[in-house]
Write an enzyme that holds these catalytic residues in place. Structure first.
Site, mmCIF file in Angstrom:
data_model
loop_
_atom_site.group_PDB
_atom_site.id
_atom_site.type_symbol
_atom_site.label_atom_id
_atom_site.label_comp_id
_atom_site.label_asym_id
_atom_site.label_seq_id
_atom_site.Cartn_x
_atom_site.Cartn_y
_atom_site.Cartn_z
ATOM 1 C CB ILE A 1 -1.024 0.008 1.306
ATOM 2 C CG1 ILE A 1 -1.787 -1.123 1.498
ATOM 3 C CG2 ILE A 1 -1.948 1.324 1.195
ATOM 4 C CD1 ILE A 1 -2.791 -1.323 0.179
ATOM 5 C CE LYS A 2 3.234 4.500 -5.187
ATOM 6 N NZ LYS A 2 3.207 4.893 -6.705
ATOM 7 C CB VAL A 3 1.199 5.418 3.058
ATOM 8 C CG1 VAL A 3 0.818 6.849 3.816
ATOM 9 C CG2 VAL A 3 0.401 4.616 3.148
#
Length: 397
Positions: free
Chosen positions: A137-139
């Site tokens: 998951i890209k944050v």
């Protein structure tokens, strides 16, 4: 062995900065075999180009319309489905590397970049929907993103920290990673099964610094040697980030985590497509090849590197020169921290713009499909929910 595949001989992995339904029709498997493809990144801009340029998503859009879903919900369905399929196609890489490689990245909404709680909530939802161990998951690495990153990793969710420009932001990212792992150990949880990478952006830095240099020089190039420092900041900054990474791995704190089975939070070189046509089209790959690194590369740059890229371990070369570049820029009056702070804000804004454009294009396509359906002869019907007719996708999977 292609030049992209040869990167792994120097300890670097190749990720493709692209994802589309067309790519899922066999090309991923082909690139794994030919180029040792080890991962894929996606973002709203990538999905916008994919959705607007093909009719392969039309059935999914029609299905969402039939279910009364919003445009944003339809996009999420598409993104989750494509990323899930990509994870499945890279699963053999994930398994053969014992969970080290074979990841696909899916981004939370850029509108949540400054909202810690909402980022955590959406990241958990996406993680549960994809339900694949080789998902990142890209944050974004904003001030509000850092505590979200720590909490998500603590909960066992793999995180790709994006939009890193400064050494300070990278240091904070690695600290958050270590805190999360230490919390997992204290809670009796496994640390070997959770993974994180830190995406350090490159070309945007040179664009911004080059503009500063040009503004300082004006029309009198002799007053300030612009050419000497143009196109140098991004690689220099990256080399110093890698030196920080190496120092962190030698710390007693990290060694304790490694002994417990933790994987290093590898650096991903992102934004590797050259934006200035006067520069080499592989300038963000060749000088940054080394152990425990990943290069995420767009299609055009990947093609260029296959054609004429040179592969050798370069990341530790001329670190002294990298210090000199950054010191020279500082003496010239360029406040690099201000540049990177601005780039982070601009990066979030650009992601939001791409997200808005994606939803706008999807809205237009939905309206076009609605009109087409309205004009169809009596007896035509929307496909039942769950029906898919993407040409070739089912066969290829």
């Amino acid at each position: 062995m292609s030049q992209l595949s040869a990167l792994k001989t120097c300890g670097q992995q190749f990720w493709l900065d692209n994802l589309s339904r067309t790519l899922l029709q066999g090309k991923i498997t082909q690139m794994v075999e030919q180029d040792s493809l080890a991962g894929i990144t996606s973002n709203p801009s990538i999905f916008q180009k994919s959705i607007s340029s093909t009719d392969l998503y039309d059935d999914r859009i029609i299905e969402g319309m039939a279910d009364g879903k919003s445009v944003e919900a339809i996009y999420q369905d598409i993104a989750v489905e494509d990323v899930s399929m990509a994870c499945d196609q890279l699963k053999p890489v994930y398994q053969s590397t014992q969970g080290r490689d074979g990841f696909v990245s899916l981004e939370v909404s850029p509108y949540l970049a400054y909202d810690t709680a909402a980022t955590i909530t959406q990241a958990k939802e996406l993680w549960q929907r994809v339900n694949r161990p080789n998902l990142y998951i890209k944050v974004p690495g904003t001030k509000e993103g850092i505590p979200a990153i720590e909490e998500l990793i603590y909960q066992g969710i793999n995180i790709n920290v994006t939009l890193l420009f400064s050494l300070e932001s990278y240091w904070e990212t690695f600290q958050a990673y270590m805190r999360a792992l230490e919390r997992r150990i204290a809670a009796g949880r496994d640390v070997a099964t959770v993974s994180s990478v830190a995406s350090f952006f490159l070309s945007r830095i040179d664009v911004a610094v080059d503009e500063c240099l040009q503004e300082m020089a004006g029309h009198n190039a002799q007053a300030w040697p612009v050419e000497k420092w143009r196109g140098k900041a991004a690689v220099a900054n990256a080399k110093l980030a890698y030196a920080s990474f190496q120092a962190l791995l030698l710390s007693d704190r990290w060694r304790r985590l490694a002994q417990a089975g933790a994987k290093p939070q590898r650096i991903v070189w992102a934004s590797t497509g050259t934006k200035n046509p006067d520069y080499s089209d592989v300038m963000y790959i060749e000088p940054l090849i080394g152990e425990e690194t990943i290069s995420t590369i767009p299609d055009d740059t990947a093609n260029a590197f296959r054609d004429h890229g040179k592969v050798e371990s370069t990341i530790e070369q001329d670190v002294t020169g990298a210090h000199q570049v950054m010191d020279s820029l500082h003496r010239a009056g360029i406040a690099f921290n201000q540049v990177t702070d601005r780039l982070l804000v601009e990066g979030v804004d650009k992601f939001i713009h791409a997200y808005d454009q994606l939803l706008e294009d999807l809205t237009h396509k939905r309206a076009t499909l609605e009109q087409t359906i309205t004009e169809e002869p009596m007896g035509s019907a929307l496909p039942a929910p769950g029906a898919h007719h993407e040409a070739g996708v089912a066969d290829s999977l």
